[in-house]
Design an enzyme around this catalytic site. Structure first.
Site, PDB file in Angstrom:
ATOM      1  N   CYS A  55       1.486   1.462  12.858  1.00 17.58           N
ATOM      2  CA  CYS A  55       0.619   1.832  13.755  1.00 17.58           C
ATOM      3  C   CYS A  55      -0.301   1.380  15.185  1.00 17.58           C
ATOM      4  CB  CYS A  55      -0.674   1.182  12.638  1.00 17.58           C
ATOM      5  SG  CYS A  55      -0.749  -0.730  12.511  1.00 17.58           S
ATOM      6  N   GLY A 112       0.827  -1.403  -0.412  1.00 17.48           N
ATOM      7  CA  GLY A 112      -0.139  -0.047   0.012  1.00 17.48           C
ATOM      8  C   GLY A 112       0.707   0.960  -0.043  1.00 17.48           C
TER       9      GLY A 112
END
Length: 392
Positions: free
Chosen positions: A329, A211
């Protein structure tokens, strides 16, 4: 399905989710999908109602419940249907109690970044919107705003569109044509923090399904990008995505334990190395709230050690004067500011580097040597990102 039968279905699903969280099985959304594949009698309204019950119970319980009944008993409206007969769950037994209600597992509270106060905890578990990243190599954001119902520009990322959570875009022509990719705004900002422009050499060391490599390729079409990972299955997803996006990205599958040997030809070659490291995932609880049930102190220790290993692995790849961008994250201090402090203690020729143009001062909050983004403060998933520079 009558309401009581929906509650029983939710109990059955939660039993599977709890076991999967304990044994490192599939995520809750996959469990829900698989459950209904063999129960065709359940209509769309039933599936939606059961899913809502399941996720309400998961969000309510920070600690992993003993079973699905305990999780469901925590919802008063569902508990009232226990023992209602027919396909309802059996009546509540003597001594049977509901799972405790709390947002954050007790042992994790002390691991949170000091910036994440209790007033922010509810936002960590709110339902997330659907963010898209516009492929700026093929389209511009303004031209795509009208293409999606309910879309609005993201506040921080210049590439982002935000859609309602229930938006279905898998077969949208812009998606099929490589004009957009699903990517949270915070994840887009990690690519932005790399400051990629022109014909730079970039190594995405933990590329996964690619991504961020795709975002970098769109931002800097002339860049030479190498996407690396040890997970063959995840990395194999990048090639078709890159073809759809019109991006050229080299892929390098690494053998676990031999990464340094397999990267030796890239020593001192990269202008930018991105280490988007494996982490606790605490920043993505609003998407995967059962992730709270998967964490353990030992597991956190292991992932923190892996992050340090990956940072050290990246060091020899960066040319003098080049940048290393570290991201997780996570909203835990040891994975963010603590990790950067430890890195600088090991590597005296490195220093915290300013964020590039376009990464605004209001993007997240300063947290040690990096920036922390959170759902409550920034309306993104939780991310820590730091930019480091090697001395010339």
């Amino acid at each position: 399905m009558i309401p009581a039968a929906r509650v029983q279905a939710a109990v059955e699903i939660l039993d599977i989710v709890i076991a999967a969280a304990r044994d490192d099985g599939p995520p809750a959304d996959v469990v829900v999908s698989n459950y209904f594949k063999t129960r065709r009698y359940a209509g769309s309204g039933d599936r939606r109602a059961v899913r809502e019950l399941v996720y309400r119970a998961i969000r309510r319980s920070g600690e992993r419940p003993v079973d699905g009944r305990a999780a469901m008993l925590g919802l008063d409206d569902a508990a009232a249907l226990f023992g209602a007969g027919g396909h309802a769950p059996a009546a509540v037994g003597d001594g049977e109690v509901a799972a405790g209600e709390r947002l954050i597992p007790g042992w994790i509270e002390g691991e949170l970044s000091p910036l994440v106060g209790a007033d922010e905890w509810p936002a960590l578990l709110e339902r997330a919107p659907l963010d898209l990243r516009v492929n700026v190599a093929k389209a511009d954001r303004d031209s795509l705003l009208a293409a999606f119902d309910g879309a609005e520009p993201t506040r921080l990322s210049p590439w982002g569109l935000r859609l309602p959570a229930d938006s279905q875009i898998e077969q949208h022509e812009a998606m099929l044509g490589g004009l957009v990719e699903v990517q949270d705004e915070g994840s887009q900002l990690i690519a932005l923090a790399c400051g990629a422009t022109g014909a730079v050499n970039i190594i995405d060391l933990c590329a996964g399904a690619g991504g961020k490599a795709l975002a970098l390729a769109a931002a800097a079409p002339e860049a030479d990008i190498i996407a690396c990972d040890t997970n063959r299955g995840r990395l194999s997803k990048l090639a078709p995505r890159a073809a759809r996006a019109g991006a050229t990205i080299d892929v390098r599958l690494l053998d676990g334990g031999r990464e340094a040997e397999m990267l030796d030809d890239l020593r001192d070659q990269a202008d930018i190395v991105l280490v988007d490291a494996p982490c606790s995932g605490t920043g993505t609880w609003r998407r995967n709230p059962e992730g709270r049930w998967r964490l353990s102190p030992d597991g956190l220790d292991k992932v923190v050690a892996l992050q340090a290993h990956l940072l050290d692995l990246a060091v020899p790849l960066v040319r003098p004067g080049g940048s290393l961008v570290y991201a997780v994250c996570s909203i835990l201090g040891r994975e963010g500011a603590g990790q950067i402090a430890d890195f600088l203690g090991r590597h005296s020729s490195w220093a915290v580097h300013t964020m590039p143009d376009g990464f605004g001062e209001d993007f997240g909050r300063v947290d040690g040597g990096g920036r922390l983004l959170t759902p409550g403060s920034d309306r993104t998933d939780g991310f820590f990102v730091a930019r480091l520079k090697r001395s010339c």
